[in-house]
Motif scaffolding. Structure first.
Motif, PDB file in Angstrom:
ATOM      1  N   LEU A   1       0.822  -1.206   0.000  1.00 45.97           N
ATOM      2  CA  LEU A   1       0.000   0.000   0.000  1.00 45.97           C
ATOM      3  C   LEU A   1       0.858   1.260   0.000  1.00 45.97           C
ATOM      4  O   LEU A   1       0.489   2.276  -0.603  1.00 45.97           O
ATOM      5  CB  LEU A   1      -0.933  -0.006   1.216  1.00 45.97           C
ATOM      6  CG  LEU A   1      -2.110  -0.980   1.120  1.00 45.97           C
ATOM      7  CD1 LEU A   1      -2.789  -1.125   2.479  1.00 45.97           C
ATOM      8  CD2 LEU A   1      -3.114  -0.512   0.067  1.00 45.97           C
ATOM      9  N   ALA A   2       2.019   1.208   0.678  1.00 43.65           N
ATOM     10  CA  ALA A   2       2.912   2.361   0.654  1.00 43.65           C
ATOM     11  C   ALA A   2       3.454   2.606  -0.751  1.00 43.65           C
ATOM     12  O   ALA A   2       3.551   3.755  -1.209  1.00 43.65           O
ATOM     13  CB  ALA A   2       4.064   2.141   1.630  1.00 43.65           C
ATOM     14  N   ILE A   3       3.811   1.517  -1.451  1.00 38.39           N
ATOM     15  CA  ILE A   3       4.308   1.663  -2.828  1.00 38.39           C
ATOM     16  C   ILE A   3       3.199   2.197  -3.731  1.00 38.39           C
ATOM     17  O   ILE A   3       3.426   3.100  -4.549  1.00 38.39           O
ATOM     18  CB  ILE A   3       4.842   0.314  -3.340  1.00 38.39           C
ATOM     19  CG1 ILE A   3       6.108  -0.063  -2.568  1.00 38.39           C
ATOM     20  CG2 ILE A   3       5.118   0.372  -4.844  1.00 38.39           C
ATOM     21  CD1 ILE A   3       6.580  -1.487  -2.807  1.00 38.39           C
ATOM     22  N   TYR A   4       1.991   1.648  -3.596  1.00 42.81           N
ATOM     23  CA  TYR A   4       0.859   2.153  -4.380  1.00 42.81           C
ATOM     24  C   TYR A   4       0.606   3.629  -4.087  1.00 42.81           C
ATOM     25  O   TYR A   4       0.456   4.454  -5.009  1.00 42.81           O
ATOM     26  CB  TYR A   4      -0.384   1.333  -4.064  1.00 42.81           C
ATOM     27  CG  TYR A   4      -1.677   1.937  -4.566  1.00 42.81           C
ATOM     28  CD1 TYR A   4      -1.962   1.988  -5.928  1.00 42.81           C
ATOM     29  CD2 TYR A   4      -2.614   2.460  -3.671  1.00 42.81           C
ATOM     30  CE1 TYR A   4      -3.141   2.546  -6.384  1.00 42.81           C
ATOM     31  CE2 TYR A   4      -3.797   3.012  -4.129  1.00 42.81           C
ATOM     32  CZ  TYR A   4      -4.059   3.060  -5.474  1.00 42.81           C
ATOM     33  OH  TYR A   4      -5.234   3.614  -5.933  1.00 42.81           O
ATOM     34  N   THR A   5       0.605   3.988  -2.822  1.00 43.20           N
ATOM     35  CA  THR A   5       0.326   5.370  -2.433  1.00 43.20           C
ATOM     36  C   THR A   5       1.471   6.299  -2.798  1.00 43.20           C
ATOM     37  O   THR A   5       1.309   7.516  -2.807  1.00 43.20           O
ATOM     38  CB  THR A   5       0.042   5.441  -0.917  1.00 43.20           C
ATOM     39  OG1 THR A   5      -0.914   4.433  -0.583  1.00 43.20           O
ATOM     40  CG2 THR A   5      -0.535   6.789  -0.526  1.00 43.20           C
TER      41      THR A   5
END
Length: 451
Positions: free
Chosen positions: A146-150
């Motif tokens: 989710l951090a990479i997506y965000t």
């Protein structure tokens, strides 16, 4: 003979999951390129269309927030039943088209309608993407995923600010929208080709019910979860500050530091892009690392970061030097972006696979109605009021009238008043981060009781 690539669960390799995540990252990045461009371009738009800061705040805030937030829920329900990649592709095409139409707007009403279209299109991308990520990656890797997506948020914010400023400097503000909008059309094909069919609930310990629970069931589950309530409250207040600051940062740099629009795009990109990216990745990786030992850190790490961000923002907006202001604002922005991955990772853990798109859309609904809906207008309101009070010109006309198209004799007074107003608005909204820290701390405590 090389070994077969590892798999997370039947049918999807780690390579496929990583490639799909990269495409989702690009899609989220494109949404923020289109969204951020308006903030950089609002000063020339303001002067050409004769707008007030309050109107600019409405355009960046409620006009976008209301439909962006409310439309995400019905689109999320579609994502619980139908192909998530096709829904993302359709939304991407629509918001890119609406961004292009922003460049053709001739009046405030035209621009408002086009921004409404952008908000409707972008509403469906996030819930479907969150649902996919939860099925692409196991729980222990979800915070990082989710951090990479965000990370698409800061990268898109940087590129949107830098490209919009550069294009506007060369050809005017309309050209920026006309160039940026069609870039999204290219991504539509990548979404359809490179995101595989992902079975729902691949990592859930219990068999998945074939029928998604109703919306009211999900709402009751979330409303009854004390940790969710605290995360939603804390995140909403962070977003209120973050979106407000991002919307008016270019105006602040122009009025308070006298920069040209091309320079503004670069600095706004560093603050809202590079710094935000550091904070986003740190929040996700730190929460996954320390959360294994103590789940409370999913709330406590963001809470501590909000306390650190507050003085950085206040001093950054109050100082007169451009370099220290930029450094402080970058530090503050990095801190506030740490909330994203820990918050959404915990929300995904609170529900099962058939609820995740809906749960994500509910959280987006709450934080965007509060953050987008109130952040930019609040800054605009404070700025207008303080600017009028600080105006040292003809008292019979007042700031709004005298400074709409100021005569040479009033230019200095108008500039000084507008700089004072925008500083006051930015400082005032930054103090709300202290309130958000309380809720995020309490969210961590509630996780210990429910986890």
């Amino acid at each position: 003979m090389s070994p077969a690539p590892p798999i997370y669960a039947t049918g999807i390799t780690t390579r496929q999951a990583g490639l799909a995540l990269a495409v989702l990252l690009l899609t989220y990045m494109m949404s923020y390129i289109d969204r951020t461009a308006l903030g950089v371009l609002q000063e020339p738009i303001k002067h050409e269309l004769g707008l007030s800061d309050w109107q600019l705040g409405l355009l960046s805030g409620p006009v976008f927030a209301i439909l962006y937030s409310t439309m995400s829920l019905p689109v999320a329900r579609l994502a619980e039943h139908h192909s998530r990649s096709r829904i993302i592709a359709a939304c991407l095409f629509f918001w890119s088209l609406m961004t292009l139409l922003c460049g053709l707007a001739q009046t405030y009403a035209h621009l408002l309608i086009a921004r409404v279209g952008v908000s409707i299109g972008e509403a469906g991308g996030n819930p479907a993407s969150h649902s996919l990520i939860a099925d692409l990656f196991p729980p222990e890797r979800r915070g990082r995923a989710l951090a990479i997506y965000t990370f698409g948020v800061p990268v898109g914010a940087f590129l949107g600010a830098a490209l919009a400023g550069w294009l506007a400097h060369l050809w005017g503000w309309r050209a920026a929208f006309l160039v940026l909008g069609p870039l999204g059309f290219v991504l539509v094909g990548l979404v359809l080709l490179l995101i595989p069919h992902v079975p729902r609930g691949r990592f859930d310990p219990t068999p998945l019910d074939t029928r998604p629970p109703g919306t009211l069931t999900v709402l009751r589950l979330l409303a009854g979860n004390a940790a969710f309530r605290q995360f939603a409250a804390g995140a909403s207040l962070v977003v209120l500050v973050g979106y407000g600051v991002a919307a008016f940062l270019p105006s602040f740099l122009i009025r308070a530091h006298g920069l040209e629009i091309g320079q503004v795009g670069l600095i706004a990109g560093l603050v809202n892009g590079a710094a935000a990216g550091i904070g986003t990745l740190f929040g996700g990786f730190a929460a996954d690392r320390y959360g294994r030992r103590d789940v409370r850190t999913y709330g406590w790490i963001p809470a501590a970061m909000m306390l650190a961000a507050t003085p950085c923002f206040v001093l950054g907006f109050a100082t007169g030097g451009l370099l220290p202001a930029t450094i402080l604002l970058m530090a503050g922005t990095a801190c506030i972006y740490t909330y994203i991955a820990p918050t959404f990772a915990q929300v995904h853990a609170m529900v099962d696979a058939r609820m995740r798109a809906t749960a994500a859309s509910v959280l987006f609904l709450i934080i965007n109605l509060v953050g987008l809906g109130f952040g930019p207008p609040l800054i605009g309101l404070v700025s207008d009021r303080v600017s009028a009070a600080a105006f040292d010109g003809d008292p019979r006309q007042g700031f709004a009238v005298a400074c709409h198209e100021p005569a040479a004799a009033l230019a200095t007074a108008c500039q000084a008043a507008s700089a004072t107003g925008i500083r006051a608005g930015m400082v005032a909204i930054s103090l709300i981060l202290l309130w958000s820290a309380i809720h995020l701390y309490l969210a961590g405590r509630r996780l210990a009781r429910t986890g």
